[in-house]
Every structure is written in structure tokens, then in C-alpha cells.
Enzyme design. Structure first.
Site, PDB file in Angstrom:
ATOM      1  N   ASP A 154       9.566  -0.230  -6.628  1.00  0.00           N
ATOM      2  CA  ASP A 154      10.414  -0.717  -5.530  1.00  0.00           C
ATOM      3  C   ASP A 154       9.662  -1.249  -4.312  1.00  0.00           C
ATOM      4  O   ASP A 154      10.244  -1.367  -3.243  1.00  0.00           O
ATOM      5  CB  ASP A 154      11.381   0.392  -5.094  1.00  0.00           C
ATOM      6  CG  ASP A 154      10.677   1.533  -4.387  1.00  0.00           C
ATOM      7  OD1 ASP A 154       9.487   1.747  -4.658  1.00  0.00           O
ATOM      8  OD2 ASP A 154      11.309   2.201  -3.561  1.00  0.00           O
ATOM      9  N   GLU A 155       8.394  -1.559  -4.468  1.00  0.00           N
ATOM     10  CA  GLU A 155       7.604  -2.041  -3.336  1.00  0.00           C
ATOM     11  C   GLU A 155       6.637  -3.122  -3.751  1.00  0.00           C
ATOM     12  O   GLU A 155       6.079  -3.054  -4.842  1.00  0.00           O
ATOM     13  CB  GLU A 155       6.718  -0.916  -2.779  1.00  0.00           C
ATOM     14  CG  GLU A 155       7.415   0.053  -1.895  1.00  0.00           C
ATOM     15  CD  GLU A 155       6.439   1.124  -1.447  1.00  0.00           C
ATOM     16  OE1 GLU A 155       5.322   0.773  -1.071  1.00  0.00           O
ATOM     17  OE2 GLU A 155       6.813   2.302  -1.517  1.00  0.00           O
TER      18      GLU A 155
ATOM     19  N   ASP B  33      10.028  -3.398   0.834  1.00  0.00           N
ATOM     20  CA  ASP B  33      10.290  -2.025   0.389  1.00  0.00           C
ATOM     21  C   ASP B  33      11.804  -1.869   0.198  1.00  0.00           C
ATOM     22  O   ASP B  33      12.559  -1.965   1.163  1.00  0.00           O
ATOM     23  CB  ASP B  33       9.776  -1.067   1.486  1.00  0.00           C
ATOM     24  CG  ASP B  33       9.790   0.378   1.034  1.00  0.00           C
ATOM     25  OD1 ASP B  33      10.267   0.656  -0.082  1.00  0.00           O
ATOM     26  OD2 ASP B  33       9.328   1.227   1.818  1.00  0.00           O
TER      27      ASP B  33
END
Length: 362
Positions: free
Chosen positions: A111-112, A13
DNA sequence: TCTGGGGTCCTAGGACCC
DNA sequence: TCTGGGGTCCTAGGACCC
């Protein structure tokens, strides 16, 4: 059953991703409060905060609050508009690195990502080393920090990545799951949001440990079959969902805020045409056809309503999106005496574009 | 001093077909 | 005069996530 070996899943993350990207691009703003904004286009500071760095969060500036409020909280913070192209290209760099370390990668958002490393490592100590290598490689090659969780399933890995931030690493081994989960707030469970959290509070449940003491029957009675069973399992740290590479998106949409509230169809048509063009370009880029078109309307009371039309056969052309969305909007305005604040166009039931046959293919 | 934009998954009711 | 049950697809809306 062939084996009792646990799976080993990482969740990577990126920390305050959009703001961190801007810090990388503009090193001079590092250390200052940075606020990434989505301006509504209604002028001035109308709009909402997308994300902020930790310096800004100290002043209470967090995702979702109005930009005007953020400016009151810290007038001399750095306010920047969202620059998705930048974030997407940096995201690609990050995902390529993560991919290099795992058997299966499931990108969850820009973003993960979940990363299944079962079989690549033999225990959680090795998993920790892999996580450290990923963090170091992202730092070296991309110049950003992230937080990583390692656990036997996706649910715990995700909670673990959130446990220590920024630049964190949390490993939860199979035998530690219950101690790890028990003290956490109910809303730390991914999938339990505001509404479910409130209902659980009314039942006297505040922590995941307390949730795990309710019976499956009680939870099913309160939340229905699927959600009740899921809550019971999740509270005990049970999650069998696999890490799967996603083919692409299931739906593509664009939504925008109108210059002013209106129910003037001509104005709405204009916006629909523009949004449809943008949706079409995304479809085209991914070579997808669609089977349904949805018109999304958000009225000035902020309630969202939709109208959907499913086509007899998949289509791929711009004009079908526009014409269908306009028809749906027309029906919507006739049906509801509402003034609209935001409108959107969405296509769904996407199918691989088989491509047009050319003579040469036969 | 109001409140962005892009998604996923689930549910419930109705239509339709066999 | 009475008239079942199941499956699937579609639409609308809700909850949740980043």
C-alpha cells in the site's frame, strides 16, 4: 557537480488500506468501525488485529492488539479476516496509476510507493499538482483515498505523507525541512522504533530537533558507526537514498501458528511440508531459484530463533525446501528444550531461474 | 484477555582462504 | 617456539516497517 536542483519525491500511502478495500467491496459497512483480523487458527478470537478504519481507531482498536481485546473495546464492530488476494489486486490498480505519473516508482509494500518526479516537474508547486492528480485518479478509478507527501528526499516524503491523514497532502520544500522536522517526535523518524526511541529518551531527546543537536560522535558512540551517522543525518533531514525500481523480493517465507505448542517433530514436519509447498508455489510463479533455506521457530515465550542452511548451488525444487527445513527443525529440537508456538519456512539468496534448456534452444 | 504474518537491513563472530 | 592481516561467506539475532 552538474546541478544544485533538488530532487522531487512523492510518497503515496493508501489510508487504512485493508479496511478501506473491504469498505469498497461492502459499501454497507462504511461509516461503521471495521477491524481486519489475522486469526491464529487456535480457535475463538485468538489472533491479532492487522489494521482498522478510523471509526474503529476511535475506540482504541489499532494494528497489533489481540482480537479479543478489540472485541472488548467495541463488541459490535465489523470483524473481517484478512483477504490478501483482494488487497493485492486493488494494490495493482493503484500502482499502475501512480506509475503513470512518475519517472521511477519504488513500491515499498502493498500500500505504499515512492515516486521520483524530478525532471517531470520544475518546482514543488507543480509537484503538488501532480500529487493532486494522482489522488484524484485513484479516487475516480479505484474508489479509495490516499495520503501523499512531497519532498526533496524519501525520508521527508514519507514523514510528510504521514503528517496529514487520511486523504492528506503535505508538501515540504527544501527550505522548510528543518522547521517541519524539529517539533516531530523522535519515533516519527522512519527507522527509529521503540528500542531506539527509549534509548534516545534516556539521553533526554524527545524531538527530532533535539536529536539534531547531538553530535555525530555522541551518536556513533551510543549506536555504532552506521546507525549513529544515519541518525545524525536523518535528524537534519538529509537522505540521499535513490528511488529504485525493485526487481522483486530477496526472500520468500511462510509462517504459521501451530494448533498448540509442541516439540513433536512429526507434527512439525507436517506443517513444514505444507509451508514449503506454499513457498515453492510463490517461487515457481516468479521463476526463482534459492540458495538458502531457513527454519523459523517461535517458542511459547515469543522469542524467535532461526536455523539456516546454505546450499552448494542454487536449487529450485520443492523437495529440497522440505528436506532441508525438516533437517533444520530436527537439529533445532535436539538443541533447544523448547516448545514451539509458531514455525516458518523461508528461502533466500534468490536468483533468477535461468530456466531449463530444452533441446530446441541449441 | 494475550500476543499474526510478510518483509528489509544491519551487526557480530566464526570459518575459510590467500 | 612462534605464528599476520585482509577479504568473503555463512549463521544467528536484533530492530524496524507495514
Amino acid at each position: 557537480m552538474s546541478t544544485n536542483n533538488p530532487r522531487i519525491i512523492l510518497h503515496v500511502d493508501m489510508d487504512y488500506f485493508f479496511a478501506q478495500c473491504e469498505e469498497r467491496e461492502h459499501p454497507e459497512i462504511k461509516g461503521k468501525p471495521v477491524v481486519i483480523c489475522v486469526y491464529s487458527g487456535r480457535g475463538g478470537d485468538s489472533g491479532a488485529v492487522s489494521t482498522s478504519n478510523y471509526e474503529a481507531r476511535k475506540f482504541g482498536i489499532k494494528a497489533g492488539i489481540p482480537i479479543s481485546r478489540a472485541k472488548k473495546l467495541k463488541p459490535d464492530a465489523i470483524f473481517l479476516p484478512v483477504n490478501m488476494e483482494l488487497y493485492r489486486s486493488i494494490s495493482d490498480e493503484v500502482m499502475e496509476i501512480v506509475r503513470g505519473h512518475c519517472a521511477t516508482l519504488e513500491q515499498e509494500s502493498v500500500d505504499e510507493a515512492f515516486c521520483d518526479i524530478t525532471g517531470r516537474v520544475s518546482d514543488f508547486d507543480e509537484a503538488k499538482s501532480v500529487a493532486l492528480r494522482i489522488k484524484e485518479e485513484i479516487r475516480q478509478k479505484v474508489g479509495l483515498t490516499c495520503s501523499v507527501g512531497a519532498a526533496p528526499n524519501k525520508l521527508i516524503a514519507k514523514i510528510a505523507s504521514d503528517f496529514q491523514k487520511p486523504d492528506g497532502l503535505t508538501v515540504v520544500k527544501p527550505g522548510e525541512i528543518l522547521q517541519f522536522m524539529a517539533p516531530l517526535k523522535i519515533t516519527d523518524l522512519t527507522g527509529v522504533g521503540k528500542k531506539t526511541g527509549e534509548r534516545l529518551n534516556e539521553l533526554g531527546v524527545k524531538t527530532i530537533g533535539e536529536l539534531s543537536k547531538l553530535s555525530a560522535d555522541e551518536l556513533v558512540h551510543e549506536f555504532g558507526q552506521a546507525k549513529g551517522v544515519w541518525l545524525k543525518q536523518a535528524s537534519q533531514g538529509i537522505d540521499d537514498s535513490p528511488v529504485v525500481e525493485r526487481e522483486g523480493t530477496e526472500q520468500i517465507g511462510r509462517i504459521t501458528t501451530l494448533k498448540e505448542d509442541t516439540r513433536d517433530l512429526n507434527l512439525i514436519y507436517e506443517v513444514i511440508n505444507k509451508l514449503s509447498d506454499e513457498v515453492y508455489m510463490k517461487l515457481e510463479a516468479r521463476k526463482l531459484s534459492f540458495k538458502s533455506v531457513t527454519f523459523v521457530a517461535i517458542s511459547n515465550d515469543f522469542k524467535t530463533r532461526t536455523k539456516t542452511h546454505t546450499l552448494g548451488a542454487p536449487a529450485k525444487d520443492q523437495e529440497t525446501i522440505k528436506a532441508t527445513a525438516r533437517e533444520l527443525a530436527t537439529a533445532f529440537i535436539a538443541e533447544y528444550p523448547l516448545s514451539l508456538r509458531r514455525v516458518g519456512v523461508r528461502v533466500a539468496n534468490l536468483v533468477e531461474d535461468k530456466g531449463q534448456r530444452t533441446l530446441g534452444e541449441f
